[in-house]
Design a protein around this motif. Structure first.
Motif, short mmCIF file in Angstrom:
data_model
loop_
_atom_site.label_atom_id
_atom_site.label_comp_id
_atom_site.label_asym_id
_atom_site.label_seq_id
_atom_site.Cartn_x
_atom_site.Cartn_y
_atom_site.Cartn_z
N GLN A 33 -1.44 12.35 6.03
CA GLN A 33 -2.36 11.44 6.72
C GLN A 33 -3.51 12.20 7.36
O GLN A 33 -4.64 11.69 7.42
N GLU A 92 -5.54 14.08 3.97
CA GLU A 92 -5.78 13.47 2.66
C GLU A 92 -7.27 13.23 2.40
O GLU A 92 -7.70 13.17 1.25
N HIS A 151 0.97 11.06 -3.51
CA HIS A 151 0.92 9.62 -3.20
C HIS A 151 1.98 8.84 -3.96
O HIS A 151 2.54 7.87 -3.43
N LEU A 206 5.24 9.40 -2.07
CA LEU A 206 5.25 8.60 -0.83
C LEU A 206 5.49 7.13 -1.14
O LEU A 206 6.22 6.44 -0.41
N ALA A 207 4.88 6.65 -2.20
CA ALA A 207 5.10 5.25 -2.58
C ALA A 207 6.57 5.01 -2.91
O ALA A 207 7.16 3.99 -2.50
N HIS A 267 -0.13 3.55 -0.87
CA HIS A 267 -0.10 4.84 -1.56
C HIS A 267 -0.15 4.67 -3.08
O HIS A 267 -0.72 5.51 -3.77
N LYS A 319 -3.71 4.34 -4.18
CA LYS A 319 -4.40 5.64 -4.22
C LYS A 319 -4.00 6.42 -5.46
O LYS A 319 -4.84 7.07 -6.10
#
Length: 1600
Positions: free
Chosen positions: A1416, A1419, A1435, A1438-1439, A1454, A1457
């Motif tokens: 965060q 990025e 990303h 994280l998703a 995420h 992105k």
């Protein structure tokens, strides 16, 4: 001014000659009579030279320049000017009596009948002086001119003093006449006194009568035949017995034979601090210093009726008392000089070796004592006036080599003389003295302001009234208030000790005392403020008190004030005090005893019969008993706490009472102490009480210090150079940190940037400071917990050099006090070491110390190490810049503990130094805060430049790679590229410097030059004979290559030991040679040299993967070149550099920009560097296409023309190496994006790089280029070129001689092989190769390559499901990347952590919150936005994580992105890995995600998802390791809707549980630990996989 050759000081003068140079011949050749005062008369001619405009020049300097810089320049101007005049007077046979202020007084002592001839001689001398030196134009616009006065007649000489110290006075009417003549003269005039006029040959002079019976003005001498001045001069020499007999020296006094009696006589006339330096053998140049002193001028005016002999006795009596009084306070009586109405005594406090903490207070007290003595004991005294000033001055020698004087020069010297006449009959002082004395204000009286000649702003003046007791007690207060926004740092143990004492007092009903002991600035007052807050928060009653030094002299003062605070009468009006006290005492103390407190609290209770019959002792005992009784009653209701700050100033009676109180009343006492003070006996008893706890305060840790600096500056992070600046000056002292931060703000040298402002790509190098700071920022220190607060970071302005920022005056005074506690030889060593830098080598230090032997050096070093002024610097204990910036403080604290342990044994280590001097014990560093900076500032500029020049010349030959790396330049062949162009023209490298007009121009031009091409490092070596057996045939397979490497490293040969086993010390070279060398060059003004070494330092930093420091050095280099012009044809650098250096500058900046994510600017700079290297890179696709055809089928050979000149070959190789480097950068830059245009330019760059590399004679470069080509081909999906390039690299490696450089290329090749085997699915082979490559990289200290190897090793272990090994790999990677500021490395690390969290069976390397916080925060940084491959995997992972937790909004955030990044990635390992994670998200979204949760993106359909699978197989053809799993994912999508409801989460999230190939081997965790036991660093070079043994276990390659 005269510009002729000066007399140079001999390197070794005998002590008698050095003493005689400071004294007139009148003292050197006199015969002592033994009684003081000695009185004698003689005939002679006096010459007085007054330099006008000097006071005005001083005033101008005080208004326009910094104090130290102004004093230095002023002293240099005056000394250089007056030295010519001194030498001219000596040539004419004059004896320089003194140089006082801006007046020179000379004497020709002859018989009466010879006066007329000598007057003619002196008049001729005066006319020549006016002609040659009459006017001196300064750059400041203030001209210096001369007023000359002559007198002749009887002169009285008086020697006053005692056996220890004596002073020469020249008095008489003719002395007054020469002073009158000077006053009557105007600028450039010569005035003769009336008596002189009467005694001279008047027909020879053209004069003008100014005043009858007073003076005449001399215009010129008449030329009358047959008068010949040369004959007259020879005649006069017969009258001067001490005129020089040799043309080599100006004075006979310097050639006297050694005479111990004469030496002892002369020593009495010289101040003791100068004698110590002479005895130590210090050169004259080393004696002068710039320092702050306190000046006391005592003026005595006598009645005119006093007889001369009686007057001499009065001066003798006054001198003896003044000298004694001044020396008690740490000062010295410098000189005594007469004026028309009396005499003056100049006293100095704070001369070298005499500095004391309370200098101003001692000066005031001594002055008042002298003032009282003179009024009371000197009967003929008409008026006594004393003035005191404090400020920076030049303390040193002025004049010529043959005759000079030790004096002080500065505006404060002029001010102290003006104050005598402005405020007669008083002890007056300036505002600075008043403030720094820290004496009570009631001891002073403000004086009216008065105009003073040539002083534009004298400031406020005060009269000192002496010590007067003020009838009052103290008031409640602490030195510092608690700041809510600045919590207490590193004081948890101290606060806990107070809380434990608090609980113990409450439960055990016993008194407790906590004493915090710490040096000045350790935060004692802030700790008390925190304790005050905590105690009041719990409802305790707190009595705070801050003591001062003067309070220790008042009986019972501390208890008196504490009880006044307790009774609450300290703040009430005086008329209400008695009523308030009566109300407090009622019911606890009998009414008849109230009168005991009358004197104590200044009240007037009626005297009772009982008290009236008590003696003083009984009254004191009764008062103490009443106090104890009252306090006992009070603590029954509310707990009571005494807070006493600076308790070392408490009087003995108060200590005694507190000891009694502690044993009888359950009260808490919290005090602070400064350890340097000696406590009284009652205080010692108090400390030894069982109820007392003494806690020493420690210094702040590095992280806490940085946090404090952030709060002081109002930022959340500070740059690395500022961290080093604070660490080296503060050493963990909070006060020093606070003052330094305030000083930085006041000097406006910082720039502040909004942290929350989104990073954007910059088109200009000059605006990258904020981006560089953000990219290097590892930790943020928030000033408050507010969420919406504005966050800022700061950077240092480009043209600011923090190394030469002057200390604030307060801190400099503290450090100079510490320095003056050392012996003269220790002071000299520290001052010379300060010039070298914070760390220094003993050989360089020995080089700067004239006449010192090695034994003496080691002896003095031993003493300084024992007192912790210096520390031996061990590489393992050094607090490096990398260690400073760790997110955790553990390593720093361990370093400090180790350093403390090393201090204990340093003395014994030093004793062994004479027998054995290993590398670790030859380096030292400063161990006390501020000492190095203060000692450096003491040097006058001229001497400072000379010393820095010596350091630069010494370090010049060491400014190259370490011996393990064959001592090459960090910029390959740098010295050859710049020297060849200069040598061909036959001009010096510093030809532009010759026109600067500097005093040291010739010295610098002769001594300091850049590395010569003759100093070259080995260019090519013959192969070692035993290595020939490996060069017979080329390796055909990876197995043969590994066998060959294994056998090679197993060989034990001198060649291998030299190149392989020695660790790399290039980091030490950067920190201890290159970085100091740039500073030395900048100080001496040699900017061309500085630019050269800044480029070397930047290249070394990049080599060590420290991008921020590389940017730091390049930013300094940019400031040297100046601001670029908007028009290229107007571009003109301030520093003259060759085209190769300009190209190198662009190339290095391009690499730094690439590492910072500034892709556009990096491309621009790389192209610019190539253009300067005469190798263009096209801008358009058509140009790229045409250039590609040329490179494929035809390219010129750069070294095709044969030459026998080795230097020319190396120059061409330097250009070729830079070209290859620029093309490699362009290939990496264009390969970041997978667009067709970018790939076209990337292919052209790698093709040009390959063609250029093949022209090299260096096989290591060819190997590296083929490795680059291999990895580029893999990332673009060109399987055939990928494997062929790797094969070519292996074949090239087979003919290597295995030098260190080629071994490094071999390590790079092994990393590439591990990468290839990973992509192909040969995981065991990849792990084995990874281990070997890791060990080689770790040994060579190549952090960037080491990090890349660890990334490959992790991915191989992860796919092999060796999760315990994954954790160990990540721990090693964290140790590596956390030492620097590699944001990209951290991103790869956290990406791996996320993989381990998702698929690692619960193993945890870093918590998810830390990973998420990093992403965060960074990025949007340019570094990560340019790395699409890495960020796609981040990303997507994280998703996946948020999908596991059903946080679909965050999943969508995420995933969207990742969706934007997938088109920009390539077939590299990171790109393929990210694509696989993205496909997993696609399948997960297709099967499990609720349809209604999408807000910003449309859900993917099955056909759209299948298109992504098709794209993966077409793009990632060179990464088949993932193909099996992707095929299974695709099958799940195709089978899709029927099995959607039954597909479990575990199958969706276990990418490799289903087998990557048909032969996955399950391994147990215990077996993992047995097979890979210990840390990664345990394995050595001898660990090479047995390929044949593992062949059967190896995974078969997956086919597409």
């Amino acid at each position: 001014m005269a510009t002729g050759k000066r007399e140079a000081a001999p390197p070794l003068w005998p002590v008698e000659a050095r003493l005689a140079a400071l004294l007139p011949d009148l003292l050197v050749f006199r015969k002592p009579r033994g009684s003081e005062p000695e009185f004698a008369t003689a005939q002679g001619v006096l010459l007085g030279v007054h330099v006008t405009g000097f006071t005005a020049l001083m005033d101008r300097f005080s208004l326009t320049c910094k104090s130290e810089h102004g004093m230095d320049k002023l002293a240099h101007i005056f000394s250089y000017y007056i030295s010519d005049i001194v030498e001219h007077v000596l040539c004419f046979g004059g004896d320089i009596l003194n140089i006082t202020g801006n007046v020179l007084l000379a004497l020709w002592m002859v018989e009466h009948k010879q006066l007329s001839d000598i007057i003619t001689l002196v008049a001729k001398c005066s006319l020549e002086i006016q002609e040659k030196f009459g006017i001196y134009h300064t750059r400041e616009g203030q001209d210096l001119q001369l007023k000359i006065g002559l007198s002749a007649g009887r002169i009285s000489q008086v020697i006053i003093g005692d056996e220890q110290r004596q002073y020469l006075l020249v008095i008489g009417r003719d002395v007054d006449d020469v002073q009158l003549a000077q006053r009557l003269a105007q600028a450039n005039e010569i005035v003769l006194s009336w008596n002189c006029w009467k005694l001279c040959e008047q027909y020879m002079f053209e004069v003008e009568i100014m005043r009858e019976d007073e003076a005449v003005k001399l215009r010129d001498m008449r030329i009358i035949d047959p008068f010949n001045f040369d004959e007259h001069f020879d005649k006069c020499l017969d009258y001067l017995p001490h005129y020089r007999t040799s043309a080599d020296t100006f004075r006979t006094a310097l050639e006297l034979d050694p005479d111990s009696v004469l030496e002892q006589t002369l020593r009495k006339h010289i101040m003791k601090n100068i004698l110590k330096k002479i005895d130590e053998g210090q050169p004259v140049e080393y004696v002068s210093e710039l320092r702050t002193v306190t000046i006391v001028l005592v003026s005595l005016e006598f009645h005119r009726t006093a007889w001369m002999l009686h007057l001499c006795h009065l001066i003798q009596e006054a001198a003896l008392y003044i000298s004694t009084a001044i020396e008690k306070g740490g000062g010295q009586l410098s000189r005594i000089f007469m004026f028309e109405k009396g005499c003056m005594f100049l006293c100095i406090f704070g001369l070298p070796g005499d500095k004391k903490p309370d200098e101003c207070a001692h000066a005031l007290e001594s002055s008042f004592s002298i003032f009282s003595f003179c009024w009371e004991n000197l009967a003929e005294t008409k008026l006594v006036s004393i003035s005191i000033t404090n400020g920076p001055v030049f303390c040193g020698v002025v004049g010529a080599v043959a005759r000079h004087e030790y004096t002080v020069i500065g505006p404060k010297v002029t001010l102290v003389a003006r104050m005598i006449s402005a405020y007669p009959g008083l002890v007056s002082c300036d505002e600075v003295t008043y403030l720094r004395s820290m004496l009570p204000a009631y001891n002073f009286k403000k004086l009216p302001e008065k105009m003073m000649k040539n002083i534009s702003n004298p400031g406020k003046m005060y009269a000192y009234l002496g010590h007067t007791r003020c009838i009052m007690f103290g008031k409640r207060h602490l030195a510092r208030k608690r700041n809510e926004n600045q919590p207490l740092l590193d004081r948890e143990k101290e606060v806990e000790a107070f809380q434990m004492a608090q609980k113990g007092c409450l439960h055990q009903k016993k008194g407790k005392a906590i004493l915090y002991e710490g040096g000045k600035g350790y935060g004692k007052s802030q700790l008390l403020a925190e304790i005050n807050f905590l105690a009041q928060k719990e409802g305790h009653r707190v009595l705070p008190l801050k003591l001062k030094e003067a309070d220790s002299k008042q009986y019972f003062y501390a208890i008196q004030t504490l009880m006044a605070i307790f009774f609450e009468i300290d703040t009430c009006p005086s008329y209400y005090r008695q009523e308030c006290l009566h109300r407090q005492l009622r019911g606890m103390v009998e009414e008849t005893l109230h009168c005991l407190f009358n004197d104590l609290f200044f009240v007037k209770f009626p005297l009772s019969f009982e008290v009236s019959h008590m003696d003083d002792l009984s009254r004191q005992k009764k008062v103490k008993a009443c106090f104890i009784q009252v306090l006992q009653e009070a603590v029954r209701e509310t707990p009571l706490i005494f807070l006493i700050d600076e308790a070392q100033y408490m009087d003995a009676a108060s200590w005694e009472f507190l000891g009694t109180l502690l044993s009888s009343v359950p009260i808490i006492m919290v005090m602070t102490l400064t350890p340097t003070f000696t406590l009284c006996g009652w205080a010692q008893n108090f400390l030894q009480s069982p109820h007392t706890t003494l806690m020493p305060l420690s210094m702040l840790g590095a992280t806490s210090l940085f946090r404090m600096a952030c709060w002081e500056l109002g930022v959340v992070s500070i740059p690395q150079e500022l961290q080093i600046y604070l660490l080296r000056r503060c050493f963990g002292n909070p006060l020093y940190c606070q003052i330094l931060c305030e000083d930085l703000l006041s000097k406006d040298i910082l720039l502040f940037h909004d942290l929350q402002k989104q990073e954007e790509e910059n088109s200009k190098w000059e605006t990258l400071s904020a981006n560089a700071m953000k990219s290097a920022m590892c930790s943020i220190f928030l000033a408050s917990s507010e969420e919406d607060q504005e966050l800022y970071v700061c950077t240092v302005k480009d043209d600011v050099n923090l190394d030469i920022i002057l200390l604030p005056p307060l801190l400099k005074e503290i450090a100079v006090n510490q320095l003056d506690q050392l012996s003269p030889e220790e002071q000299l060593l520290v001052k010379c070491a300060a010039v070298i830098g914070h760390s220094f080598h003993i050989d360089l230090l020995h080089h700067l110390l004239p006449g010192w032997g090695k034994n003496k050096l080691l002896q003095v070093l031993r003493a300084l190490v024992d007192t912790h002024v210096l520390h031996w610097l061990n590489k393992n204990k050094e607090l490096s810049a990398g260690t400073i910036l760790l997110p955790s403080i553990e390593i720093i604290e361990q370093t400090k503990k180790k350093r403390k342990k090393s201090d204990i044994g340093s003395a014994s280590t030093l004793r062994l130094l004479e027998e054995q001097t290993p590398h670790e014990t030859e380096m030292l560093e400063f161990g006390m805060p501020l000492l190095r900076e203060a000692a450096w500032e003491l040097w006058p500029k001229e001497q400072l430049i000379a010393l820095h020049l010596e350091c630069a010349c010494f370090l010049r030959d060491l400014a190259c790679r370490c011996g393990s790396c064959h001592r090459g330049d960090f910029v390959p062949f740098h010295r050859f590229a710049i020297c060849s162009s200069k040598c061909s023209s036959g001009t010096s490298r510093f030809c532009s410097y010759k026109d600067t007009g500097s005093v040291l121009t010739k010295v610098i031009t002769d001594k300091l030059q850049l590395p010569s091409s003759q100093d070259g490092f080995p260019f090519q070596k013959k192969p070692f004979c035993k290595q020939a057996i490996f060069s017979n045939d080329n390796c055909r397979t990876e197995e043969e290559f590994l066998d060959r490497v294994n056998r090679m490293l197993a060989q034990t040969t001198p060649e291998k030991d030299m190149t392989v086993t020695k660790p790399c010390h290039c980091e030490d070279v950067l920190q201890l040679v290159l970085s100091p060398l740039t500073l030395h060059c900048l100080v001496i003004g040699e900017t061309t040299c500085a630019f050269y070494y800044l480029l070397e330092a930047a290249a070394a930093s990049l080599d060590l993967a420290d991008n921020y420091m590389a940017f730091f050095y390049l930013r300094k280099a940019s400031s040297l070149l100046g601001q670029p012009s908007a028009f290229s044809f107007l571009k003109k650098h301030k520093v003259k550099i060759c085209q190769f250096e300009e190209a190198t500058f662009c190339s290095l900046r391009s690499e730094v920009c690439f590492n910072m994510g500034q892709i556009t600017l990096a491309k621009k700079l790389a192209r610019q560097a190539l253009r300067l290297l005469k190798r263009n890179f096209p801008w358009t696709w058509f140009g790229a296409l045409f250039q590609t055809l040329l490179e494929k089928y035809w390219h010129s050979s750069f070294l095709s023309q044969p030459t026998n000149n080795l230097n020319e070959i190396k120059k061409k190789l330097a250009v070729l190496q830079q070209r290859v480097h620029c093309l490699s950068l362009l290939r990496q830059l264009y390969n970041l994006e997978a667009t067709a245009s970018n790939q076209r330019f990337a292919y052209l760059a790698i093709l040009m790089q390959k063609n250029l590399a093949e022209e090299f004679a260096n096989e290591a470069q060819v190997i590296s280029t083929y490795v680059d080509l291999s990895q580029y081909s893999q990332s673009t999906g060109d399987r055939e070129r990928w494997l062929n390039s790797e094969k070519m690299a292996i074949q090239k490696c087979s003919v290597c001689w295995f030098s260190r450089e080629e071994l490094l290329a071999t390590a790079q090749l092994m990393q590439s092989l591990a990468y290839t085997k990973l992509c192909l699915g040969h995981l065991d082979f990849s792990i084995s190769l990874g281990f070997q490559a890791y060990e080689m990289c770790r040994h060579f200290k190549k952090p960037a390559l080491e990090n890349l190897v660890l990334s490959v090793l992790f991915r191989s272990a992860f796919l092999k499901k060796k999760f315990a090994l994954c954790v160990r790999v990540l721990e090693s990677q964290w140790t590596l990347i956390s030492q620097g500021h590699d944001v990209l490395g951290l991103a790869c690390f956290y990406s791996a952590c996320l993989d381990l969290l998702l698929y690692g069976k619960g193993l945890l390397c870093r918590p998810f919150g830390e990973c998420l916080h990093f992403i965060q925060h960074y990025e949007h940084s340019c570094i990560l936005t340019s790395q699409s491959n890495v960020m796609l995997g981040v990303h997507s992972s994280l998703a996946m994580w948020f999908a596991l937790d059903s946080q679909w909004d965050l999943f969508e955030h995420h995933f969207s992105k990742a969706h934007q990044l997938v088109k920009r990635t390539n077939a590299s390992l990171f790109g393929s890995h990210g694509f696989v994670r993205f496909l997993e998200c696609q399948v997960l979204m297709l099967h499990k995600m609720p349809k209604s949760v999408f807000l910003h993106i449309l859900p993917e359909t099955q056909s759209q998802t299948l298109k992504y699978f098709k794209e993966f197989f077409s793009r990632c053809v060179t990464c088949p390791v993932y193909h099996q799993w992707v095929s299974e994912l695709k099958a799940s999508v195709v089978s899709g809707e029927k099995s959607e409801a039954s597909m479990p989460w575990t199958n969706m999230l276990r990418p490799f549980d289903t087998c990557l190939t048909k032969t996955w081997l399950e391994e147990d965790t215990i077996e993992e630990k047995n097979s890979h036991e210990g840390h990664l660093g345990i394995q050595g070079f001898d660990r090479v996989a047995d390929v044949k043994k593992n062949k059967d276990e190896e995974i078969q390659e997956c086919k597409c």
